[in-house]
Design an enzyme around this catalytic site. Structure first.
Site, PDB file in Angstrom:
ATOM      1  N   TYR A 294     -31.908  -9.276 -53.900  1.00 19.49           N
ATOM      2  CA  TYR A 294     -31.336  -9.474 -52.611  1.00 19.49           C
ATOM      3  C   TYR A 294     -31.069 -10.860 -52.311  1.00 19.49           C
ATOM      4  O   TYR A 294     -29.667 -11.172 -51.790  1.00 19.49           O
ATOM      5  CB  TYR A 294     -32.508  -9.142 -51.657  1.00 19.49           C
ATOM      6  CG  TYR A 294     -31.991  -9.575 -49.983  1.00 19.49           C
ATOM      7  CD1 TYR A 294     -31.206  -8.421 -49.536  1.00 19.49           C
ATOM      8  CD2 TYR A 294     -32.560 -10.171 -49.282  1.00 19.49           C
ATOM      9  CE1 TYR A 294     -31.157  -8.518 -48.040  1.00 19.49           C
ATOM     10  CE2 TYR A 294     -32.415 -10.657 -48.055  1.00 19.49           C
ATOM     11  CZ  TYR A 294     -31.311  -9.767 -47.427  1.00 19.49           C
ATOM     12  OH  TYR A 294     -31.034 -10.018 -45.985  1.00 19.49           O
TER      13      TYR A 294
ATOM     14  N   LYS B 105     -27.065 -12.511 -51.431  1.00 16.91           N
ATOM     15  CA  LYS B 105     -26.665 -13.147 -50.112  1.00 16.91           C
ATOM     16  C   LYS B 105     -26.102 -14.550 -50.552  1.00 16.91           C
ATOM     17  O   LYS B 105     -25.384 -15.163 -49.752  1.00 16.91           O
ATOM     18  CB  LYS B 105     -27.976 -13.276 -49.199  1.00 16.91           C
ATOM     19  CG  LYS B 105     -28.468 -11.877 -48.686  1.00 16.91           C
ATOM     20  CD  LYS B 105     -27.234 -11.210 -47.880  1.00 16.91           C
ATOM     21  CE  LYS B 105     -27.904  -9.940 -47.184  1.00 16.91           C
ATOM     22  NZ  LYS B 105     -26.887  -9.242 -46.562  1.00 16.91           N
TER      23      LYS B 105
END
Length: 265
Positions: free
Chosen positions: A161, A165
């Site tokens: 994750y 990002k």
């Protein structure tokens, strides 16, 4: 005498059925934009509710179901918005997924899923919104969703994750550099802890794993934030409201931190 009344701007917000995406869609409607909204068919009821709330504000709204990781579906979605409203002025690529698992237990298949949605999906929204905005010749605002985890990789169990990002920050900077000459700005918002259904589920799971009451987990998280409380979706919507505004014409290529002081850059 020519009219000086400016036409209503058009926004498209992905992942708008709930949470931060919904808050952004409603805020842009309050700012006077017509707002097209997107999510998956599985979120139909919630997305229709969001659309009704936008209309209650007095703005036009339409619902567009699409998987943002699918190129043809993204192209179709943007074409539908343009066909209905005559153009697109603000693209908010908010949709994404979180993923929690220790790094050494994460599989390639899991990495590919997260990057397909978070990175590829954001890229596709940026690209096809950008093509439309260049074609229109009146500039525009493209805004994506990064995260505090896209600025520091120090949070455990969210490695892929976090990587996704970080990637959004890079794409945002690169796109801003190429689209600036067309008066199109490209920015991202990078929230810290925000109270949403997703974060509540994460807190409940973490509290269970650590054998502590969930209320104590929430308090411990808040205590680590300099302002001593977590954010709410409306906080992020306020930032997006500015980035989408005409006043933000000189802000581009940025991933703006909004985290209560949890990480400063």
């Amino acid at each position: 005498m020519a009219s000086t009344v400016k036409p209503t701007r058009i926004a498209l917000v992905t992942g708008a059925a709930q949470g931060i995406g919904k808050a952004i869609a409603l805020r842009l409607a309050k700012d006077g934009l017509h707002v097209a909204i997107n999510d998956l068919p599985s979120s139909q009821d919630k997305l229709l509710t969001t659309s009704d709330e936008i209309k209650a504000i007095g703005r036009e709204s339409s619902v567009h179901f699409a998987d943002i990781s699918n190129e043809e579906q993204v192209k179709t979605m943007i074409n539908e918005v343009v066909e209905k409203y005559g153009g697109l002025d603000v693209m908010v690529a908010n949709a994404g997924v979180n993923f929690v698992k220790p790094f050494l237990e994460t599989t390639v298949e899991q990495l590919e899923r997260v990057f397909s949605i978070n990175v590829k999906g954001t890229f596709l929204c940026y690209k096809y919104a950008g093509i439309q905005m260049v074609k229109q010749g009146r500039g525009g605002r493209i805004i994506g969703a990064s995260s505090i985890a896209g600025k520091t990789g120090s949070y455990p169990n969210i490695s892929i994750y976090s990587g996704s990002k970080f990637a959004i920050r890079g794409i945002t900077q690169a796109a801003a550099g190429e689209l600036g000459k067309h008066k199109i700005t490209v920015n991202a918002y990078a929230p810290g802890t925000v109270i949403t259904d997703m974060s509540i589920q994460f807190a409940e799971r973490s509290a269970k794993e650590n054998n502590v009451p969930v209320e104590d987990f929430h308090k411990a998280v808040a205590e680590q934030i300099p302002v001593k409380y977590a954010g709410v979706p409306d906080d992020i919507a306020g930032l997006v409201s500015y980035l989408a505004s005409e006043e933000a014409h000189f802000v581009t290529g940025q991933s703006v931190s909004i985290n209560g002081g949890s990480f400063c850059d």
